[in-house]
Motif scaffolding. Structure first.
Motif, mmCIF file in Angstrom:
data_model
loop_
_atom_site.group_PDB
_atom_site.id
_atom_site.type_symbol
_atom_site.label_atom_id
_atom_site.label_comp_id
_atom_site.label_asym_id
_atom_site.label_seq_id
_atom_site.Cartn_x
_atom_site.Cartn_y
_atom_site.Cartn_z
ATOM 1 N N GLY A 65 54.228 38.540 41.400
ATOM 2 C CA GLY A 65 53.699 37.509 40.493
ATOM 3 C C GLY A 65 52.421 36.878 41.008
ATOM 4 O O GLY A 65 51.895 35.949 40.406
ATOM 5 N N PHE A 66 51.927 37.382 42.112
ATOM 6 C CA PHE A 66 50.695 36.882 42.726
ATOM 7 C C PHE A 66 49.996 38.046 43.392
ATOM 8 O O PHE A 66 50.670 38.845 44.052
ATOM 9 N N PRO A 67 48.675 38.175 43.329
ATOM 10 C CA PRO A 67 47.721 37.395 42.534
ATOM 11 C C PRO A 67 47.750 37.797 41.053
ATOM 12 O O PRO A 67 47.967 38.949 40.716
ATOM 13 N N ARG A 68 47.504 36.824 40.200
ATOM 14 C CA ARG A 68 47.646 37.022 38.757
ATOM 15 C C ARG A 68 46.333 36.868 38.005
ATOM 16 O O ARG A 68 46.300 37.030 36.788
ATOM 17 N N THR A 69 45.273 36.541 38.708
ATOM 18 C CA THR A 69 43.928 36.512 38.118
ATOM 19 C C THR A 69 42.991 37.105 39.170
ATOM 20 O O THR A 69 43.338 37.156 40.356
ATOM 21 N N VAL A 70 41.798 37.527 38.718
ATOM 22 C CA VAL A 70 40.837 38.079 39.677
ATOM 23 C C VAL A 70 40.425 37.005 40.688
ATOM 24 O O VAL A 70 40.279 37.288 41.880
ATOM 25 N N ALA A 71 40.321 35.758 40.241
ATOM 26 C CA ALA A 71 39.961 34.675 41.181
ATOM 27 C C ALA A 71 41.041 34.522 42.257
ATOM 28 O O ALA A 71 40.730 34.336 43.439
ATOM 29 N N GLN A 72 42.296 34.629 41.862
ATOM 30 C CA GLN A 72 43.378 34.546 42.861
ATOM 31 C C GLN A 72 43.301 35.722 43.822
ATOM 32 O O GLN A 72 43.520 35.581 45.027
ATOM 33 N N ALA A 73 42.989 36.908 43.292
ATOM 34 C CA ALA A 73 42.913 38.098 44.141
ATOM 35 C C ALA A 73 41.798 37.946 45.177
ATOM 36 O O ALA A 73 41.980 38.269 46.357
ATOM 37 N N GLU A 74 40.656 37.416 44.743
ATOM 38 C CA GLU A 74 39.540 37.249 45.681
ATOM 39 C C GLU A 74 39.899 36.239 46.769
ATOM 40 O O GLU A 74 39.643 36.458 47.955
ATOM 41 N N ALA A 75 40.526 35.131 46.351
ATOM 42 C CA ALA A 75 40.927 34.114 47.326
ATOM 43 C C ALA A 75 41.983 34.681 48.287
ATOM 44 O O ALA A 75 41.975 34.399 49.488
ATOM 45 N N PHE A 76 42.868 35.489 47.736
ATOM 46 C CA PHE A 76 43.943 36.082 48.541
ATOM 47 C C PHE A 76 43.368 37.048 49.584
ATOM 48 O O PHE A 76 43.734 37.002 50.760
ATOM 49 N N ASP A 77 42.444 37.921 49.160
ATOM 50 C CA ASP A 77 41.833 38.868 50.093
ATOM 51 C C ASP A 77 41.162 38.112 51.250
ATOM 52 O O ASP A 77 41.286 38.505 52.411
ATOM 53 N N ALA A 78 40.485 37.010 50.897
ATOM 54 C CA ALA A 78 39.785 36.227 51.924
ATOM 55 C C ALA A 78 40.788 35.567 52.876
ATOM 56 O O ALA A 78 40.582 35.532 54.093
ATOM 57 N N MET A 79 41.885 35.089 52.295
ATOM 58 C CA MET A 79 42.936 34.427 53.082
ATOM 59 C C MET A 79 43.523 35.405 54.104
ATOM 60 O O MET A 79 43.706 35.096 55.271
ATOM 61 N N LEU A 80 43.799 36.639 53.639
ATOM 62 C CA LEU A 80 44.380 37.637 54.536
ATOM 63 C C LEU A 80 43.353 38.067 55.586
ATOM 64 O O LEU A 80 43.688 38.218 56.760
ATOM 65 N N ALA A 81 42.108 38.243 55.159
ATOM 66 C CA ALA A 81 41.066 38.681 56.095
ATOM 67 C C ALA A 81 40.925 37.679 57.242
ATOM 68 O O ALA A 81 40.746 38.062 58.401
ATOM 69 N N GLU A 82 41.069 36.410 56.901
ATOM 70 C CA GLU A 82 40.967 35.365 57.919
ATOM 71 C C GLU A 82 42.058 35.499 58.983
ATOM 72 O O GLU A 82 41.868 35.130 60.138
ATOM 73 N N LYS A 83 43.196 36.031 58.562
ATOM 74 C CA LYS A 83 44.309 36.244 59.503
ATOM 75 C C LYS A 83 44.213 37.615 60.159
ATOM 76 O O LYS A 83 45.146 38.050 60.829
ATOM 77 N N GLY A 84 43.141 38.369 59.858
ATOM 78 C CA GLY A 84 43.012 39.718 60.400
ATOM 79 C C GLY A 84 43.947 40.696 59.704
ATOM 80 O O GLY A 84 44.329 41.728 60.259
ATOM 81 N N SER A 85 44.307 40.381 58.483
ATOM 82 C CA SER A 85 45.260 41.206 57.748
ATOM 83 C C SER A 85 44.633 41.642 56.416
ATOM 84 O O SER A 85 43.484 41.295 56.111
#
Ligand code: ADP
Length: 185
Positions: free
Chosen positions: A85-105
């Motif tokens: 159920g997440f990410p459900r919009t392209v904006a959420q996907a972009e924020a999510f990718d950045a969030m994971l990248a910050e954790k090295g994931s």
């Protein structure tokens, strides 16, 4: 391993996520479940999102992204997670990718369950979970929102070569076997 389990309402994401959680020993995070739990407990978040869920519209991106970011601080997600159920919009996907990248994931697999619309409506109406958004009108609106706002998330991950489309028609076990072999390949 971070797996996004993707598909329209009624595609069987929750059922398959529970099986994947067991098979891969990684937790399952469903933003819809978090919202329903918050509504049941009448928390400030629940009060804020109740009418949005009832109408089948989407909770604002910032609210969802903040919620997931907060949740992912927990070390239970250190070995990855199944996102449902997440990410459900392209904006959420972009924020999510950045969030994971910050954790090295990163997102490792994007599993899209493909189910025709007529089948979705009849499945939801017959599953009888007593969800206040499971009325014919609520479902139709969620499907419309899915087409307009959520389907483009698949194109976002297609560009990254992560999408595995799975035929979502069949028994729970058959579909699960397809998902497992797609994720392992
Ligand atoms: P379904 O796939 O059957 O629509 P979910 O449990 O995934 O069920 O979501 C239920 C509702 O919760 C959605 O219609 C929406 O209002 C809200 N919601 C869940 N996840 C998100 C999200 N990532 N962004 C915005 N709203 C969400």
């Amino acid at each position: 391993m971070n797996i996004i389990l993707f598909g329209p309402p009624g595609a069987g994401k929750g059922t398959q996520a529970a099986l994947l959680q067991e098979a891969f020993s990684i937790p399952h995070l469903s933003t819809g479940n978090i919202f329903r739990e918050a509504i049941k407990n009448e928390t400030p978040l629940g009060v804020k999102v109740k009418s949005i869920l009832d109408s089948g519209e989407l909770v604002p991106d910032q609210t969802v992204v903040d919620l997931v970011a907060e949740e992912l601080k927990s070390d239970v997600y250190d070995n990855g997670c199944i996102f449902d159920g997440f990410p459900r919009t392209v904006a959420q996907a972009e924020a999510f990718d950045a969030m994971l990248a910050e954790k090295g994931s990163q997102v490792d697999a994007f599993v899209a369950l493909v189910v025709p619309e007529e089948e979705l409506i009849s499945r939801i109406l017959s599953r009888g979970q007593g969800r206040t958004d499971d009325t014919e009108e609520g479902i139709k609106n969620r499907l419309k929102v899915y087409e307009n706002e959520t389907a483009p998330v698949m194109a976002h991950y297609k560009e990254k070569g992560l999408v595995k489309e799975i035929d979502g028609i069949g028994s729970i076990e058959e579909i699960f076997a397809r998902i497992k072999s797609a994720v392992n390949s």
